[in-house]
Design an enzyme around this catalytic site. Structure first.
Site, PDB file in Angstrom:
ATOM      1  N   GLU A 194       0.831  -1.209   0.000  1.00 61.52           N
ATOM      2  CA  GLU A 194       0.000   0.000   0.000  1.00 61.52           C
ATOM      3  C   GLU A 194       0.863   1.256   0.000  1.00 61.52           C
ATOM      4  OE1 GLU A 194      -4.052  -0.897   2.293  1.00 61.52           O
ATOM      5  OE2 GLU A 194      -2.273  -1.456   3.460  1.00 61.52           O
ATOM      6  N   TYR A 252     -13.173  27.517   2.820  1.00 64.46           N
ATOM      7  CA  TYR A 252     -13.168  26.123   2.405  1.00 64.46           C
ATOM      8  C   TYR A 252     -12.007  25.791   1.484  1.00 64.46           C
ATOM      9  CZ  TYR A 252     -16.392  28.154  -1.095  1.00 64.46           C
ATOM     10  OH  TYR A 252     -16.995  28.958  -2.031  1.00 64.46           O
ATOM     11  N   GLU A 255      -7.325   6.438  10.951  1.00 72.44           N
ATOM     12  CA  GLU A 255      -7.632   7.182  12.164  1.00 72.44           C
ATOM     13  C   GLU A 255      -6.568   8.242  12.451  1.00 72.44           C
ATOM     14  OE1 GLU A 255      -7.912   3.951  11.614  1.00 72.44           O
ATOM     15  OE2 GLU A 255      -9.245   2.974  13.056  1.00 72.44           O
ATOM     16  N   LYS A 270     -11.295   4.760   2.140  1.00 68.22           N
ATOM     17  CA  LYS A 270     -10.373   4.091   1.218  1.00 68.22           C
ATOM     18  C   LYS A 270     -11.236   3.366   0.195  1.00 68.22           C
ATOM     19  CE  LYS A 270      -6.420   2.104   2.306  1.00 68.22           C
ATOM     20  NZ  LYS A 270      -5.385   1.148   2.805  1.00 68.22           N
TER      21      LYS A 270
END
Length: 120
Positions: free
Chosen positions: A21, A53, A72, A98
């Site tokens: 990954e 934003y 997290e 993901k």
């Protein structure tokens, strides 16, 4: 109090516990919700009186570019930066997804959601 949402921020990043990954990377989606007092900006029509934003999007892209094993940890960094860099934000929530995670099945996405409030 008001709410600003920035949805479906698409990024390519290298998060995950697997070595592959970190080399191959994958697609991610990030959604934000921030709560802030928007009454002043509603009267002044001035960017300096609201939550920008563009800044929120920039924070997401910069934090997603830093490799982490867990979503997290990425979400926590995003929330901390939003509260640090935008004093108007009282509470923020982030969803980090993901897309097509490598979990041995046909799964569209895995999403974690975290929220933080400004400490008084």
């Amino acid at each position: 109090m008001g709410v600003i949402e920035v949805t479906n921020i698409k990024v390519y990043a290298y998060h995950g516990c697997l070595v592959e990954e970190g080399k191959i990377g994958s697609d991610y989606r990030v959604d934000l919700k921030v709560e802030a007092d928007l009454s002043k900006s509603a009267q002044t029509d001035s960017l300096k009186d609201t939550v920008d934003y563009v800044l929120l999007n920039q924070i997401v892209k910069e934090e997603m570019a830093i490799r982490s094993k867990l979503l997290e940890e990425v979400a926590d960094r995003i929330l901390n930066r939003i509260l640090k860099e935008s004093s108007l934000v009282q509470e923020a929530s982030v969803w980090v997804s993901k897309i097509n995670p490598p979990i041995g099945g046909n799964v569209e996405k895995v999403t974690i959601k975290m929220s933080k409030k400004r400490e008084l």
